[in-house]
Motif scaffolding. Structure first.
Motif, mmCIF file in Angstrom:
data_model
loop_
_atom_site.group_PDB
_atom_site.id
_atom_site.type_symbol
_atom_site.label_atom_id
_atom_site.label_comp_id
_atom_site.label_asym_id
_atom_site.label_seq_id
_atom_site.Cartn_x
_atom_site.Cartn_y
_atom_site.Cartn_z
ATOM 1 N N CYS A 20 -10.776 44.811 57.266
ATOM 2 C CA CYS A 20 -10.093 45.173 58.505
ATOM 3 C C CYS A 20 -8.585 45.030 58.299
ATOM 4 C CB CYS A 20 -10.551 44.290 59.660
ATOM 5 S SG CYS A 20 -10.174 42.556 59.429
ATOM 6 N N PRO A 21 -7.787 45.586 59.202
ATOM 7 C CA PRO A 21 -6.338 45.382 59.116
ATOM 8 C C PRO A 21 -6.002 43.908 59.347
ATOM 9 C CG PRO A 21 -6.836 47.237 60.548
ATOM 10 C CD PRO A 21 -8.132 46.530 60.271
ATOM 11 N N VAL A 22 -5.123 43.370 58.538
ATOM 12 C CA VAL A 22 -4.766 41.951 58.653
ATOM 13 C C VAL A 22 -4.113 41.646 59.991
ATOM 14 C CG1 VAL A 22 -2.507 42.116 57.517
ATOM 15 C CG2 VAL A 22 -3.808 39.988 57.392
ATOM 16 N N ASP A 23 -3.367 42.584 60.553
ATOM 17 C CA ASP A 23 -2.660 42.313 61.813
ATOM 18 C C ASP A 23 -3.565 42.369 63.049
ATOM 19 O OD1 ASP A 23 -3.007 45.052 61.944
ATOM 20 O OD2 ASP A 23 -0.877 45.522 62.130
ATOM 21 N N GLU A 24 -4.842 42.705 62.872
ATOM 22 C CA GLU A 24 -5.771 42.696 64.001
ATOM 23 C C GLU A 24 -6.461 41.349 64.193
ATOM 24 O OE1 GLU A 24 -8.527 45.926 64.031
ATOM 25 O OE2 GLU A 24 -6.943 47.429 64.159
ATOM 26 N N LEU A 25 -6.228 40.415 63.279
ATOM 27 C CA LEU A 25 -6.869 39.103 63.380
ATOM 28 C C LEU A 25 -5.872 38.048 63.841
ATOM 29 C CD1 LEU A 25 -9.049 39.086 60.157
ATOM 30 C CD2 LEU A 25 -9.657 39.812 62.457
ATOM 31 N N GLU A 26 -6.368 37.114 64.644
ATOM 32 C CA GLU A 26 -5.525 36.024 65.123
ATOM 33 C C GLU A 26 -5.608 34.849 64.164
ATOM 34 O OE1 GLU A 26 -5.550 34.943 69.246
ATOM 35 O OE2 GLU A 26 -6.644 36.780 69.727
ATOM 36 N N PRO A 27 -4.469 34.243 63.842
ATOM 37 C CA PRO A 27 -4.479 33.077 62.949
ATOM 38 C C PRO A 27 -5.356 31.960 63.500
ATOM 39 C CG PRO A 27 -2.253 33.890 63.243
ATOM 40 C CD PRO A 27 -3.119 34.640 64.221
ATOM 41 N N SER A 28 -6.083 31.328 62.601
ATOM 42 C CA SER A 28 -6.940 30.166 62.870
ATOM 43 C C SER A 28 -8.167 30.464 63.731
ATOM 44 C CB SER A 28 -6.125 29.032 63.490
ATOM 45 O OG SER A 28 -5.134 28.621 62.579
ATOM 46 N N TRP A 29 -8.507 31.738 63.909
ATOM 47 C CA TRP A 29 -9.730 32.121 64.610
ATOM 48 C C TRP A 29 -10.594 32.895 63.635
ATOM 49 C CZ3 TRP A 29 -11.128 30.376 69.269
ATOM 50 C CH2 TRP A 29 -10.135 29.858 70.087
ATOM 51 N N GLY A 30 -11.885 32.647 63.652
ATOM 52 C CA GLY A 30 -12.785 33.367 62.766
ATOM 53 C C GLY A 30 -13.269 34.665 63.362
ATOM 54 N N GLU A 31 -13.595 35.597 62.498
ATOM 55 C CA GLU A 31 -14.203 36.872 62.894
ATOM 56 C C GLU A 31 -15.385 37.127 61.975
ATOM 57 O OE1 GLU A 31 -13.736 38.917 65.383
ATOM 58 O OE2 GLU A 31 -11.989 37.871 66.172
ATOM 59 N N ALA A 32 -16.476 37.608 62.541
ATOM 60 C CA ALA A 32 -17.661 37.944 61.759
ATOM 61 C C ALA A 32 -17.631 39.428 61.410
ATOM 62 C CB ALA A 32 -18.914 37.619 62.544
ATOM 63 N N LEU A 33 -18.080 39.749 60.203
ATOM 64 C CA LEU A 33 -18.161 41.141 59.797
ATOM 65 C C LEU A 33 -19.344 41.327 58.868
ATOM 66 C CD1 LEU A 33 -15.983 41.782 56.830
ATOM 67 C CD2 LEU A 33 -15.163 40.040 58.370
ATOM 68 N N LEU A 34 -19.768 42.560 58.713
ATOM 69 C CA LEU A 34 -20.888 42.907 57.857
ATOM 70 C C LEU A 34 -20.362 43.774 56.721
ATOM 71 C CD1 LEU A 34 -23.990 42.761 57.539
ATOM 72 C CD2 LEU A 34 -24.105 44.903 58.824
ATOM 73 N N LEU A 35 -20.488 43.268 55.490
ATOM 74 C CA LEU A 35 -20.064 44.005 54.303
ATOM 75 C C LEU A 35 -21.208 44.015 53.306
ATOM 76 C CD1 LEU A 35 -16.465 42.611 53.648
ATOM 77 C CD2 LEU A 35 -17.071 44.803 54.655
ATOM 78 N N ARG A 36 -21.638 45.206 52.910
ATOM 79 C CA ARG A 36 -22.729 45.337 51.942
ATOM 80 C C ARG A 36 -23.943 44.502 52.341
ATOM 81 N NH1 ARG A 36 -21.876 48.038 46.876
ATOM 82 N NH2 ARG A 36 -19.837 48.998 47.034
ATOM 83 N N MET A 37 -24.278 44.561 53.600
ATOM 84 C CA MET A 37 -25.438 43.877 54.169
ATOM 85 C C MET A 37 -25.334 42.351 54.104
ATOM 86 S SD MET A 37 -26.897 46.426 55.380
ATOM 87 C CE MET A 37 -28.271 45.573 56.087
#
Length: 127
Positions: A20-37
Motif C-alpha cells: 500500500c502507499p506509505v502515506d496512507e498508514l498512520e504511525p504506530s497503528w497496525g493494518e491487516a492485509l492479504l498478500l499471496r494468501m
C-alpha cells in the motif's frame, strides 16, 4: 533458497509484493492485509521504520496482531519496537519476532522496503 522436508525438496524464491502507499498508514497503528494468501500485519513506526509480521497471534491462532498495542522495550541499551497481542498481551519484538513474555512463542516477520512511495513486503514464494 531450497527448503528440505522429510521426503521432498522444494525450491522457493523471495518476491517483493506491493502492499500500500506509505502515506496512507498512520504511525504506530497496525493494518491487516492479504498478500499471496498470507494475512500480514503492517506497522509504520516512522517513514524509515516499517515492520511486517504475521497477523496470526501465535498464542491463540486468532488473526488479530494488527490490532495489537505498539510500544518499545529496552534491550541491551537500545529500544526495540514491539507489539503486544490484543488478546493475551504477549509482547513481541517487531524486528525479530521474539516473544519477550513467553520464549516458546515466535511471531513470523517479513522484510519491508519503500519503493516509489509504496510499501513492499518480501514473501517467500514456494514453487
Amino acid at each position: 533458497m531450497t527448503l528440505t522436508t522429510t521426503d521432498t525438496t522444494v525450491e522457493s524464491t523471495a518476491v517483493w509484493e506491493k502492499a500500500c502507499p506509505v502515506d496512507e498508514l498512520e504511525p504506530s497503528w497496525g493494518e491487516a492485509l492479504l498478500l499471496r494468501m498470507r494475512q500480514i500485519a503492517l506497522f509504520v513506526i516512522s517513514p524509515q521504520e516499517i515492520y511486517a509480521v504475521d497477523h496470526r497471534d501465535p498464542a491463540t491462532d486468532a488473526f488479530v496482531m494488527a490490532r495489537g498495542i505498539v510500544g518499545s522495550k529496552a534491550v541491551a541499551d537500545e529500544h526495540r519496537p514491539t507489539v503486544a497481542s490484543p488478546l493475551l498481551k504477549q509482547v513481541y519484538d517487531l524486528g525479530t519476532g521474539e516473544c519477550f513474555t513467553d520464549p516458546t512463542l515466535f511471531l513470523q516477520t517479513y522484510r519491508t522496503r519503500v519503493v516509489g512511495g509504496f510499501i513492499e513486503v518480501e514473501i517467500e514464494d514456494v514453487a
